[in-house]
Write a protein that holds these residues in place. Structure first.
Motif, PDB file in Angstrom:
ATOM      1  N   TYR A 163       1.258  -1.150  -0.207  1.00  0.00           N
ATOM      2  CA  TYR A 163      -0.184   0.303   0.216  1.00  0.00           C
ATOM      3  C   TYR A 163       0.812   1.405   0.000  1.00  0.00           C
ATOM      4  O   TYR A 163       2.015   1.430   0.653  1.00  0.00           O
ATOM      5  CB  TYR A 163      -1.065   0.135   1.720  1.00  0.00           C
ATOM      6  CG  TYR A 163      -1.857  -1.299   1.823  1.00  0.00           C
ATOM      7  CD1 TYR A 163      -2.304  -2.077   0.465  1.00  0.00           C
ATOM      8  CD2 TYR A 163      -2.318  -1.670   2.434  1.00  0.00           C
ATOM      9  CE1 TYR A 163      -3.001  -2.694   0.012  1.00  0.00           C
ATOM     10  CE2 TYR A 163      -3.098  -2.737   2.797  1.00  0.00           C
ATOM     11  CZ  TYR A 163      -3.699  -3.328   1.626  1.00  0.00           C
ATOM     12  OH  TYR A 163      -4.620  -4.328   2.107  1.00  0.00           O
ATOM     13  N   TYR A 164       0.650   2.102  -0.859  1.00  0.00           N
ATOM     14  CA  TYR A 164       1.428   3.156  -1.048  1.00  0.00           C
ATOM     15  C   TYR A 164      -0.049   4.428  -0.110  1.00  0.00           C
ATOM     16  O   TYR A 164      -0.756   4.377  -0.173  1.00  0.00           O
ATOM     17  CB  TYR A 164       1.315   4.024  -2.211  1.00  0.00           C
ATOM     18  CG  TYR A 164       2.032   3.643  -3.224  1.00  0.00           C
ATOM     19  CD1 TYR A 164       3.528   3.993  -3.206  1.00  0.00           C
ATOM     20  CD2 TYR A 164       1.738   2.674  -3.960  1.00  0.00           C
ATOM     21  CE1 TYR A 164       4.689   3.336  -3.870  1.00  0.00           C
ATOM     22  CE2 TYR A 164       2.954   1.387  -4.318  1.00  0.00           C
ATOM     23  CZ  TYR A 164       3.681   2.155  -5.223  1.00  0.00           C
ATOM     24  OH  TYR A 164       5.280   1.541  -5.381  1.00  0.00           O
ATOM     25  N   SER A 165       0.851   5.104   1.194  1.00  0.00           N
ATOM     26  CA  SER A 165       0.593   6.709   1.809  1.00  0.00           C
ATOM     27  C   SER A 165      -0.759   7.710   0.624  1.00  0.00           C
ATOM     28  O   SER A 165       0.062   7.781  -0.090  1.00  0.00           O
ATOM     29  CB  SER A 165       1.016   6.729   2.399  1.00  0.00           C
ATOM     30  OG  SER A 165       2.384   7.994   1.980  1.00  0.00           O
ATOM     31  N   TRP A 218       1.102  -8.122 -11.256  1.00  0.00           N
ATOM     32  CA  TRP A 218       2.565  -8.060 -10.119  1.00  0.00           C
ATOM     33  C   TRP A 218       3.084  -7.013 -10.845  1.00  0.00           C
ATOM     34  O   TRP A 218       3.936  -7.313 -12.590  1.00  0.00           O
ATOM     35  CB  TRP A 218       2.704  -9.138  -9.839  1.00  0.00           C
ATOM     36  CG  TRP A 218       2.158 -10.074  -8.982  1.00  0.00           C
ATOM     37  CD1 TRP A 218       1.149 -10.743  -9.505  1.00  0.00           C
ATOM     38  CD2 TRP A 218       1.684 -10.008  -7.621  1.00  0.00           C
ATOM     39  NE1 TRP A 218       0.193 -11.635  -8.331  1.00  0.00           N
ATOM     40  CE2 TRP A 218       0.940 -10.762  -6.999  1.00  0.00           C
ATOM     41  CE3 TRP A 218       2.809  -9.298  -6.686  1.00  0.00           C
ATOM     42  CZ2 TRP A 218       0.672 -10.760  -6.175  1.00  0.00           C
ATOM     43  CZ3 TRP A 218       1.898  -8.960  -5.543  1.00  0.00           C
ATOM     44  CH2 TRP A 218       1.197 -10.277  -4.968  1.00  0.00           C
ATOM     45  N   ARG A 219       4.465  -5.711  -9.788  1.00  0.00           N
ATOM     46  CA  ARG A 219       4.941  -5.628 -10.274  1.00  0.00           C
ATOM     47  C   ARG A 219       6.597  -6.083  -9.293  1.00  0.00           C
ATOM     48  O   ARG A 219       6.080  -6.355  -8.041  1.00  0.00           O
ATOM     49  CB  ARG A 219       5.064  -3.906 -10.362  1.00  0.00           C
ATOM     50  CG  ARG A 219       4.367  -3.324 -11.311  1.00  0.00           C
ATOM     51  CD  ARG A 219       4.832  -1.586 -11.434  1.00  0.00           C
ATOM     52  NE  ARG A 219       5.976  -2.172 -12.099  1.00  0.00           N
ATOM     53  CZ  ARG A 219       6.937  -1.194 -11.609  1.00  0.00           C
ATOM     54  NH1 ARG A 219       6.801  -0.095 -10.483  1.00  0.00           N
ATOM     55  NH2 ARG A 219       8.156  -1.058 -11.848  1.00  0.00           N
ATOM     56  N   PRO A 220       7.476  -6.340  -9.569  1.00  0.00           N
ATOM     57  CA  PRO A 220       8.174  -6.639  -8.887  1.00  0.00           C
ATOM     58  C   PRO A 220       8.742  -5.816  -7.359  1.00  0.00           C
ATOM     59  O   PRO A 220       8.469  -4.614  -8.211  1.00  0.00           O
ATOM     60  CB  PRO A 220       9.740  -6.695  -9.522  1.00  0.00           C
ATOM     61  CG  PRO A 220       9.777  -6.000 -10.457  1.00  0.00           C
ATOM     62  CD  PRO A 220       8.079  -6.071 -11.064  1.00  0.00           C
ATOM     63  N   ALA A 221       9.209  -5.632  -6.484  1.00  0.00           N
ATOM     64  CA  ALA A 221       9.238  -4.895  -5.177  1.00  0.00           C
ATOM     65  C   ALA A 221      10.307  -3.545  -5.661  1.00  0.00           C
ATOM     66  O   ALA A 221      11.159  -3.831  -6.196  1.00  0.00           O
ATOM     67  CB  ALA A 221       9.984  -5.622  -4.250  1.00  0.00           C
ATOM     68  N   HIS A 222       9.703  -2.621  -5.389  1.00  0.00           N
ATOM     69  CA  HIS A 222      10.923  -1.423  -6.116  1.00  0.00           C
ATOM     70  C   HIS A 222      10.688  -0.063  -4.937  1.00  0.00           C
ATOM     71  O   HIS A 222       9.675  -0.047  -4.276  1.00  0.00           O
ATOM     72  CB  HIS A 222      10.049  -1.155  -7.261  1.00  0.00           C
ATOM     73  CG  HIS A 222       8.986  -0.716  -7.453  1.00  0.00           C
ATOM     74  ND1 HIS A 222       8.036  -1.498  -7.658  1.00  0.00           N
ATOM     75  CD2 HIS A 222       7.615   0.884  -7.455  1.00  0.00           C
ATOM     76  CE1 HIS A 222       6.407  -1.224  -7.242  1.00  0.00           C
ATOM     77  NE2 HIS A 222       6.985   0.030  -7.479  1.00  0.00           N
ATOM     78  N   LEU A 223      11.322   0.671  -5.189  1.00  0.00           N
ATOM     79  CA  LEU A 223      11.443   2.246  -4.665  1.00  0.00           C
ATOM     80  C   LEU A 223      11.512   3.121  -5.535  1.00  0.00           C
ATOM     81  O   LEU A 223      12.099   3.146  -6.506  1.00  0.00           O
ATOM     82  CB  LEU A 223      13.037   2.491  -4.171  1.00  0.00           C
ATOM     83  CG  LEU A 223      13.064   1.280  -2.888  1.00  0.00           C
ATOM     84  CD1 LEU A 223      14.618   1.581  -2.527  1.00  0.00           C
ATOM     85  CD2 LEU A 223      12.737   1.866  -1.365  1.00  0.00           C
ATOM     86  N   HIS A 224      10.395   3.879  -5.368  1.00  0.00           N
ATOM     87  CA  HIS A 224      10.273   4.632  -6.290  1.00  0.00           C
ATOM     88  C   HIS A 224      11.618   6.123  -5.659  1.00  0.00           C
ATOM     89  O   HIS A 224      11.521   6.971  -4.642  1.00  0.00           O
ATOM     90  CB  HIS A 224       9.234   5.787  -6.425  1.00  0.00           C
ATOM     91  CG  HIS A 224       8.451   4.596  -7.038  1.00  0.00           C
ATOM     92  ND1 HIS A 224       8.079   5.123  -8.708  1.00  0.00           N
ATOM     93  CD2 HIS A 224       7.363   3.942  -6.423  1.00  0.00           C
ATOM     94  CE1 HIS A 224       6.998   3.846  -8.772  1.00  0.00           C
ATOM     95  NE2 HIS A 224       6.587   3.223  -7.500  1.00  0.00           N
ATOM     96  N   LEU A 225      11.732   6.801  -6.889  1.00  0.00           N
ATOM     97  CA  LEU A 225      13.299   7.775  -7.038  1.00  0.00           C
ATOM     98  C   LEU A 225      12.938   9.217  -8.127  1.00  0.00           C
ATOM     99  O   LEU A 225      12.596   9.139  -9.229  1.00  0.00           O
ATOM    100  CB  LEU A 225      14.264   7.190  -7.062  1.00  0.00           C
ATOM    101  CG  LEU A 225      14.677   6.989  -5.595  1.00  0.00           C
ATOM    102  CD1 LEU A 225      15.664   5.485  -6.454  1.00  0.00           C
ATOM    103  CD2 LEU A 225      15.693   7.458  -4.480  1.00  0.00           C
TER     104      LEU A 225
HETATM  105 FE    FE Z   1       5.285   1.442  -7.293  1.00  0.00          FE
END
Ligand code: FE
Ligand code: MBD
Length: 282
Positions: A163-165, A218-225
């Motif tokens: 989940y994204y805040s 599905w998307r692989p686990a990721h960080l957004h920057l």
């Molecule tokens: Fe994302």
């Protein structure tokens, strides 16, 4: 639905929340009528050719019409477009760049996250703190390797439940989001948690589109920057994790080999990884 109403990580929650956020932005593009005509002509020609090549029937045409209506009414155009189309727009941008590889922004970026010092922890709940910690450090430089004073590393990612805040009602506003200001040499050391793979909401029209072709959401686990600095081109990107599930079949086609992290477990039990960013001149 407005962002003050109940949201949850279903299509009805996260999908339409992304539409509300997008509608609050003012967008424009400096595109001449000639260029609009050229792009529109080719886009329609491509779609019409698909219909001819596949002998698309009237029932199929009507289902398409209904589905397009559903995507709009369900508020899923940001979700659908960012998953299936944005990667090509990013590919065009990447042609003119030499620095760190970019990737798609996706539908869940929120500007103006709280500013944090170069050594910091992302805002998180006590339950998040129970997950494997990730200590993410590195340096922002120009193409010549010079550290960039007070560069900005904006970082946002999903929690362990995906989940994204601000797109899930139960989370604090800025959970796992921050705008980190680097030190004078462009360095940072950010403590956060390992994100989990992300599942596109399956209960809306984007989910139906995937399901209808026996695809996976599905998307692989990721960080957004988003990394930026004075006088430099900012880069929007994502970082992934070596060995992670869905790395080779990201539904959003947004992985690149240069963007895969290989953290190691430290004596402190935390995952540690270094990744440096290089920015093109503005
Ligand atoms: Fe994302
Ligand atoms: C995401 O988390 C994401 O990164 C993209 C591109 C699309 C949907 C959800």
């Amino acid at each position: 639905m407005t962002t003050t109403e109940i949201q949850n990580p279903t299509a009805a929650g996260s999908g339409s929340a992304a539409t509300d956020k997008f509608k609050n932005e003012r967008v424009s593009a400096d595109t001449s009528p000639e260029r609009v005509a050229a792009i529109a002509k080719d886009a329609l020609a491509a779609l019409n050719q698909v219909i001819l090549d596949h002998n698309v029937t009237y029932p199929e045409y009507r289902v398409l019409k209904q589905w397009l209506i559903d995507v709009g009414e369900g508020g899923e155009w940001p979700l659908f477009l960012d998953v299936f189309i944005e990667h090509s727009v990013e590919e065009v941008l990447a042609r003119s760049r030499k620095g760190t590889k970019g990737s798609i922004e996706g539908p869940y970026y929120v500007a103006d996250a709280p500013e944090l010092p170069s050594v910091c922890e992302l805002p998180m709940r006590d339950v998040d703190r129970k997950e494997t910690a990730l200590v993410f450090s590195g340096q922002v430089t120009d193409l010549e390797g010079n550290g960039l004073d007070s560069a900005i590393v904006e970082l946002w990612h999903a929690d362990a439940d995906g989940y994204y805040s601000q797109f899930a009602d139960h989370l604090p506003k800025w959970n796992l989001r921050g705008k980190i200001i680097t030190d004078s040499e462009g360095r940072y050391e950010i403590t956060t948690i390992q994100p989990a793979p992300y599942q596109i909401p399956t209960d809306g029209p984007t989910g139906a589109f995937i399901e209808a072709q026996n695809g996976h959401p599905w998307r692989p686990a990721h960080l957004h920057l988003i990394v930026s600095a004075a006088g430099k081109e900012s880069v929007t990107t994502q970082l992934y994790f070596e060995g992670g599930e869905w790395l080779d079949s990201d539904v959003a086609t947004a992985t690149k080999p240069e963007l895969i992290l290989s953290p190691t477990v430290g004596d402190d039990g935390k995952n540690h990884v270094t990744y440096n960013f290089t920015l093109d001149p503005a």
